[in-house]
Write a protein that holds these residues in place. Structure first.
Motif, PDB file in Angstrom:
ATOM      1  N   MET A 228       0.919  -1.148  -0.017  1.00  0.00           N
ATOM      2  CA  MET A 228       0.081   0.078  -0.110  1.00  0.00           C
ATOM      3  C   MET A 228       0.843   1.293  -0.157  1.00  0.00           C
ATOM      4  O   MET A 228       1.908   1.488   0.899  1.00  0.00           O
ATOM      5  N   VAL A 229       0.536   2.096  -1.051  1.00  0.00           N
ATOM      6  CA  VAL A 229       1.435   3.293  -1.159  1.00  0.00           C
ATOM      7  C   VAL A 229       0.610   4.622  -1.161  1.00  0.00           C
ATOM      8  O   VAL A 229      -0.383   4.568  -1.599  1.00  0.00           O
ATOM      9  N   GLY A 230       1.147   5.726  -0.662  1.00  0.00           N
ATOM     10  CA  GLY A 230       0.548   6.889  -0.637  1.00  0.00           C
ATOM     11  C   GLY A 230       1.004   7.699  -2.003  1.00  0.00           C
ATOM     12  O   GLY A 230       1.916   7.466  -2.571  1.00  0.00           O
ATOM     13  N   ALA A 231      -0.142   8.185  -2.638  1.00  0.00           N
ATOM     14  CA  ALA A 231       0.166   8.969  -3.867  1.00  0.00           C
ATOM     15  C   ALA A 231      -0.879  10.021  -4.120  1.00  0.00           C
ATOM     16  O   ALA A 231      -1.787  10.263  -3.169  1.00  0.00           O
ATOM     17  N   LEU A 232      -0.273  11.014  -5.033  1.00  0.00           N
ATOM     18  CA  LEU A 232      -1.360  12.083  -5.173  1.00  0.00           C
ATOM     19  C   LEU A 232      -2.088  11.898  -6.700  1.00  0.00           C
ATOM     20  O   LEU A 232      -1.238  11.549  -7.680  1.00  0.00           O
ATOM     21  N   ARG A 233      -3.199  11.921  -6.629  1.00  0.00           N
ATOM     22  CA  ARG A 233      -4.029  11.382  -7.948  1.00  0.00           C
ATOM     23  C   ARG A 233      -4.396  12.637  -8.473  1.00  0.00           C
ATOM     24  O   ARG A 233      -5.324  13.498  -7.958  1.00  0.00           O
ATOM     25  N   ASP A 234      -3.968  12.618  -9.785  1.00  0.00           N
ATOM     26  CA  ASP A 234      -4.660  13.912 -10.685  1.00  0.00           C
ATOM     27  C   ASP A 234      -5.902  13.477 -11.388  1.00  0.00           C
ATOM     28  O   ASP A 234      -5.979  12.382 -11.945  1.00  0.00           O
ATOM     29  N   THR A 235      -6.994  14.319 -10.997  1.00  0.00           N
ATOM     30  CA  THR A 235      -8.226  13.912 -11.598  1.00  0.00           C
ATOM     31  C   THR A 235      -8.791  15.269 -12.146  1.00  0.00           C
ATOM     32  O   THR A 235      -8.457  16.320 -12.094  1.00  0.00           O
ATOM     33  N   VAL A 236      -9.361  15.004 -13.563  1.00  0.00           N
ATOM     34  CA  VAL A 236     -10.025  16.112 -14.121  1.00  0.00           C
ATOM     35  C   VAL A 236     -11.654  15.962 -14.030  1.00  0.00           C
ATOM     36  O   VAL A 236     -12.138  15.085 -14.533  1.00  0.00           O
ATOM     37  N   SER A 237     -12.180  16.994 -13.639  1.00  0.00           N
ATOM     38  CA  SER A 237     -13.889  16.968 -13.414  1.00  0.00           C
ATOM     39  C   SER A 237     -14.424  18.173 -14.059  1.00  0.00           C
ATOM     40  O   SER A 237     -14.019  19.232 -13.430  1.00  0.00           O
TER      41      SER A 237
END
Length: 392
Positions: free
Chosen positions: A147-156
């Motif tokens: 399990m790893v922490g990450a920054l998720r790029d999303t476009v809405s």
């Protein structure tokens, strides 16, 4: 108030003794000995916080604290690693039901969990593509998931946002970089992990904000307050137990040495010097105070989650500070006892020197930053603003 730290445990005094016997091997190997992992798995330790639906014991969350403290009497590094394996089984129970079914099928589920968001995820159909490098991956040498922490790029609606998430992947999607050459906590094998453009389906992602608040999907999925504990207090209190157990063991070793250590230049046994008893008494009362702080902190959270109420940020901040205080004070107790144990305590076959080295490294964990923990707890009690990314 009475402690809610449950007595149920798969840890026996004999197992703790074997951890002590293997401590040198574990330190030299820079990972847990195979016998330690196998014995812990066979004992059911890793199942302690696993949901009953998947064959686990679904114990109250505090049930893991005392076993980890006890294991540190044998080897702090081993206690830390085994404790985090148990914690990460609990963390898996916070994910989506499909993710839990997939990962709990790999029993024992052994997953390192470097949480710092040093990876970047880009949205794609059905999930995200993940790339990054993570340090401090405790237990990675025996891991089958990660399990790893990450920054998720999303476009809405044409707008880009960044959301901190925790991602669950099979260990086969990662590679280990051997960097764990340290002066303490060597048996944790906390090497670096690299992931290159791996696909993570949506059901194996969970928002960090939900994990922090105790409102992750598993909190509603399983009918138990165990999974409503907020993550930062859970992590911090669990991680503080090897320090407390190590300090308790240091006091035991010091007490035993008093009757054996002859001070040649003074012509007396050390136990005949009042100051030696003073040091021991001081250590013992400080440790009693820490156990009281632990029990009070655990009870406050356990009563809240059992009542179905949210654990507020000020309470979470106090819990993080309590954990940091336990480590800070345990480290001080160990240093005081080692100082009074003479130069012979620094021989490599003396466990006191390993205890000190392990707890010194342990105290460097970000969750135990004493200044930051005090600052956050104080600010939250005043209603002041704190950074959005603060670990509470």
């Amino acid at each position: 108030m009475a402690s809610t730290i449950a007595p149920e445990t798969a840890v026996t005094p004999e197992f703790v003794t074997r951890l002590a016997d293997r401590a040198g091997e574990a330190e030299r190997s820079r990972r847990l000995p195979p016998d330690t992992v196998a014995e812990a798995a066979a004992s059911g330790l890793f199942d302690l916080l696993v949901p009953a639906e998947y064959g686990g014991r679904q114990a109250p969350f505090p049930a893991i604290l005392d076993p980890v403290r006890q294991m540190a009497h044998g080897c702090a590094s081993s206690a830390w690693t085994l404790g985090f394996y148990v914690l990460h089984n609990w963390m898996l129970a916070l994910f989506d039901e499909q993710a839990q079914r997939e990962a709990f099928d790999s029993r024992p589920f052994l997953a390192p969990a470097p949480l710092a968001p040093t990876g970047r995820g880009v949205d794609c159909p059905g999930g995200m593509r993940l790339t990054g490098r993570w340090s401090w991956a405790t237990g990675v040498m025996d891991g089958n998931w990660i399990m790893v922490g990450a920054l998720r790029d999303t476009v809405s609606d044409g707008a880009q946002t960044i959301q901190p998430v925790l991602a669950l992947l099979p260990m086969s999607d990662a590679r280990v970089e051997d960097v764990w050459h340290t002066d303490g906590m060597r048996a944790t094998g906390s090497n670096d992990v690299v992931i290159d453009d791996a696909f993570v389906p949506t059901h194996r992602l969970v928002a960090v904000a939900d994990i922090y608040a105790g409102t992750a999907p598993g909190a509603a999925l399983h009918d138990s307050p165990t999974y409503r504990w907020p993550m930062v207090p859970a992590l911090a209190l669990l991680a503080a137990m090897p320090a407390l157990g190590s300090a308790e063991r240091a006091a035991e070793i010091y007490a035993g040495r008093l009757s054996e250590r002859f001070l040649a230049y003074e012509g007396v046994l050390q136990k005949e010097k009042p100051v030696a008893a003073l040091r021991l008494g001081d250590a013992q009362v400080r440790l009693r105070a820490l156990r009281g702080l632990l029990a009070d902190t655990v009870d406050e959270i356990e009563q809240t989650v059992t009542a179905g109420e949210p654990v507020t940020r000020p309470v979470r901040g106090r819990a993080r500070l309590a954990a940091a205080r336990i480590v800070h004070e345990s480290r001080s107790v160990i240093a005081d006892l080692l100082e009074a144990s003479g130069a012979s305590a620094h021989f490599l076959d003396n466990p006191l020197q390993r205890i000190k080295r392990d707890v010194d490294v342990m105290a460097g964990h970000v969750i135990f930053d004493y200044d930051t923990s005090r600052e956050l707890a104080g600010a939250l009690s005043l209603g002041a603003k704190i950074p959005r990314t603060a670990m509470v």
